[in-house]
Scaffold this motif. Structure first.
Motif, short mmCIF file in Angstrom:
data_model
loop_
_atom_site.label_atom_id
_atom_site.label_comp_id
_atom_site.label_asym_id
_atom_site.label_seq_id
_atom_site.Cartn_x
_atom_site.Cartn_y
_atom_site.Cartn_z
N ASP A 187 -2.00 40.43 -15.28
CA ASP A 187 -1.22 41.70 -15.57
C ASP A 187 -0.55 42.13 -14.12
O ASP A 187 0.38 42.57 -13.99
N CYS A 188 -1.54 42.26 -12.96
CA CYS A 188 -0.98 42.71 -11.72
C CYS A 188 -0.34 41.75 -11.10
O CYS A 188 0.66 42.34 -10.32
N CYS A 189 -0.53 40.68 -10.95
CA CYS A 189 -0.02 39.60 -9.90
C CYS A 189 0.67 38.22 -10.54
O CYS A 189 1.21 37.63 -9.76
N GLY A 190 0.66 38.18 -12.15
CA GLY A 190 1.05 37.11 -12.77
C GLY A 190 0.33 35.95 -12.61
O GLY A 190 0.94 34.70 -12.60
N ILE A 191 -0.88 35.71 -12.40
CA ILE A 191 -1.74 34.86 -12.13
C ILE A 191 -2.14 33.98 -13.47
O ILE A 191 -2.28 34.68 -14.59
N PRO A 192 -1.81 32.66 -13.63
CA PRO A 192 -2.07 31.96 -14.75
C PRO A 192 -3.74 31.71 -15.22
O PRO A 192 -4.27 30.80 -14.69
N LYS A 193 -4.42 32.69 -15.81
CA LYS A 193 -5.67 32.80 -15.91
C LYS A 193 -6.21 32.42 -17.56
O LYS A 193 -5.49 32.94 -18.37
N LYS A 194 -7.22 31.92 -17.84
CA LYS A 194 -7.91 31.63 -18.90
C LYS A 194 -9.39 31.84 -18.75
O LYS A 194 -9.97 31.75 -17.61
N TYR A 195 -10.25 31.90 -19.94
CA TYR A 195 -11.46 31.91 -20.09
C TYR A 195 -12.13 30.53 -20.21
O TYR A 195 -11.84 29.92 -21.54
N ASP B 260 -5.77 22.17 -22.23
CA ASP B 260 -5.86 22.22 -20.95
C ASP B 260 -5.90 20.76 -20.19
O ASP B 260 -6.80 19.95 -20.05
N PRO B 261 -4.54 20.43 -19.70
CA PRO B 261 -4.40 19.05 -19.41
C PRO B 261 -4.81 18.54 -18.02
O PRO B 261 -4.24 18.02 -17.15
N TYR B 262 -6.04 18.93 -17.57
CA TYR B 262 -6.58 18.77 -16.28
C TYR B 262 -6.66 17.03 -16.08
O TYR B 262 -6.32 16.89 -14.71
N GLY B 263 -6.58 16.40 -16.92
CA GLY B 263 -6.58 14.83 -16.74
C GLY B 263 -5.28 14.61 -16.26
O GLY B 263 -5.17 13.35 -15.83
N GLU B 264 -4.08 15.29 -16.50
CA GLU B 264 -2.88 14.96 -15.89
C GLU B 264 -2.81 15.04 -14.65
O GLU B 264 -2.02 14.36 -13.73
N LEU B 265 -3.82 15.62 -13.81
CA LEU B 265 -3.81 15.97 -12.51
C LEU B 265 -4.73 14.73 -11.89
O LEU B 265 -5.67 15.09 -11.32
N GLU B 266 -4.53 13.34 -12.22
CA GLU B 266 -5.52 12.39 -11.77
C GLU B 266 -5.71 12.50 -10.42
O GLU B 266 -5.07 12.60 -9.29
N LEU C 146 5.42 27.39 -17.39
CA LEU C 146 4.38 28.50 -17.14
C LEU C 146 3.65 28.68 -18.38
O LEU C 146 2.30 29.42 -18.30
N MET C 147 3.69 28.01 -19.42
CA MET C 147 3.06 28.35 -20.62
C MET C 147 1.52 27.79 -20.71
O MET C 147 0.62 28.44 -21.17
N THR C 148 1.33 26.57 -20.27
CA THR C 148 0.05 25.81 -20.54
C THR C 148 -1.02 26.69 -19.50
O THR C 148 -2.23 26.67 -20.05
N GLY C 149 -0.89 27.01 -18.49
CA GLY C 149 -1.81 27.77 -17.75
C GLY C 149 -2.35 28.82 -17.92
O GLY C 149 -3.36 29.56 -17.71
N TYR D 270 -1.49 30.09 -21.91
CA TYR D 270 -1.82 30.04 -23.34
C TYR D 270 -2.14 29.02 -24.03
O TYR D 270 -1.95 27.58 -23.41
N ASP D 271 -2.89 29.01 -25.14
CA ASP D 271 -3.22 27.64 -25.97
C ASP D 271 -2.04 27.27 -26.85
O ASP D 271 -1.32 27.98 -27.39
N ARG D 272 -2.33 26.01 -27.24
CA ARG D 272 -1.20 25.41 -28.07
C ARG D 272 -1.34 26.35 -29.42
O ARG D 272 -0.30 26.17 -30.32
N SER D 273 -2.31 26.85 -29.92
CA SER D 273 -2.23 27.58 -31.00
C SER D 273 -1.44 28.72 -31.14
O SER D 273 -0.99 29.20 -32.21
N MET D 274 -1.12 29.19 -30.04
CA MET D 274 -0.09 30.38 -29.83
C MET D 274 1.39 29.75 -29.82
O MET D 274 2.25 30.72 -29.95
N MET D 275 1.73 28.41 -29.97
CA MET D 275 3.15 27.75 -29.95
C MET D 275 3.16 27.30 -31.33
O MET D 275 4.15 26.36 -31.14
N GLY D 276 2.70 27.55 -32.37
CA GLY D 276 2.87 26.86 -33.40
C GLY D 276 2.03 25.67 -34.00
O GLY D 276 2.14 25.10 -34.96
N HIS D 277 1.08 25.37 -33.06
CA HIS D 277 0.33 24.16 -33.23
C HIS D 277 -1.23 24.54 -33.75
O HIS D 277 -1.88 25.18 -33.04
#
Length: 280
Positions: free
Chosen positions: A106-114, A220-226, A261-264, A266-273
């Motif tokens: 909220d304060c800095c715009g950092i892409p965070k998840k739990y 969470d496509p961490y595997g994309e970061l081979e 910016l979305m994947t970092g 939000y989850d795909r369930s918030m995008m209609g999946h």
């Protein structure tokens, strides 16, 4: 006693000079595919080096909540004359994770998840870390504290500080508004890129050789970061890490930028999946 109405002084003191003190964990860097990193950077940023840097840490004394664990994966990018880290995602876990997400996002715009689970261990010269989300181990780290990195180039990416050194960092983040319209859909607006300047004081820094694995969950496509080549890591302690200031850099086109910016965040369930999760 708490109340649903607070004092004006409480409002004034909200997240005043946020600082994550008494930080301990693993800092790492590895070479990643240049073409992939270029493809996932927003168009207003230019890739500086084909590497993924990051950390897995325990934050024992934040000044805005309870202790928590945090991880990040970022690459090094440039906008104009500014060079900084571009974070793809941060994961938080533990008692203070909610406050950490609120302050960062909220304060800095950092892409965070739990995260579902985070582990960080050291026994002598052997260190390990693990991040789990949605039943998938996204990252697994083994660090052998040999006193040398896998490759000397690691020092230029994550440093090689001495006890007492005060380091400064600059990171690129994005802030925007999200509103539900009269049609029922949610729309993004007022998109801006900001920089966050931080200062941290090193207590200890023990270098070593890195071994690391990454994998993807559906969200969470961490595997994309081979992992092309592990470059090095360190077990470190910081006495404090101060979030000094957030500065607006430029306004951006929502349609052109939000897909990056979305994947970092939000989850795909918030995008209609649609997803189904059963808890027994």
């Amino acid at each position: 006693m708490s109340s649903f109405v607070v004092s004006k002084e409480d409002v004034k003191n909200f997240v005043d000079a946020p600082c994550v003190s008494d930080q301990e964990g693993i800092m790492f860097v590895y070479a990643a595919p240049e073409e992939v990193l270029k493809s996932i950077l927003p168009p207003h940023l230019t890739l500086v080096a084909p590497v993924i840097c990051g950390y897995v840490v325990q934050i024992k004394s934040p000044n805005f909540g309870a202790p928590y664990m945090e991880s990040v994966v970022y690459t090094v990018a440039q906008h104009g004359d500014i060079v900084g880290g571009y974070s793809l995602n941060l994961m938080l876990h533990g008692p203070g994770a909610e406050q950490g997400v609120i302050v960062g996002r909220d304060c800095c715009g950092i892409p965070k998840k739990y995260a579902d689970e985070m582990e960080l261990r050291r026994m002598g010269d052997q260190c390990t870390a693990k991040i789990v989300r949605h039943g998938v181990t996204l990252m697994e780290i083994d660090l052998n504290l040999t006193g040398e990195y896998n490759a000397p180039v690691a020092a230029g990416m994550i440093g090689d500080p001495e006890p007492g050194d005060v380091g400064t960092t600059c990171s690129f983040f994005h802030k925007y508004n999200l509103t539900q319209t009269e049609k029922g859909n949610c729309e993004f607006s007022d998109l801006k890129m900001v920089t966050l300047d931080m200062a941290n004081t090193t207590q200890t820094w023990d270098k070593g050789e890195l071994s690391i694995k990454v994998a993807s969950s559906p969200d969470d496509p961490y595997g994309e970061l081979e992992v092309v080549q592990p470059l090095g890591a360190a077990w470190f302690k910081n006495s404090d890490c101060l979030m000094k200031k957030t500065t607006e850099i430029c306004e951006l086109d929502v349609d052109a930028t939000m897909p990056y910016l979305m994947t970092g965040r939000y989850d795909r369930s918030m995008m209609g999946h649609k997803g189904t999760y059963l808890n027994i």
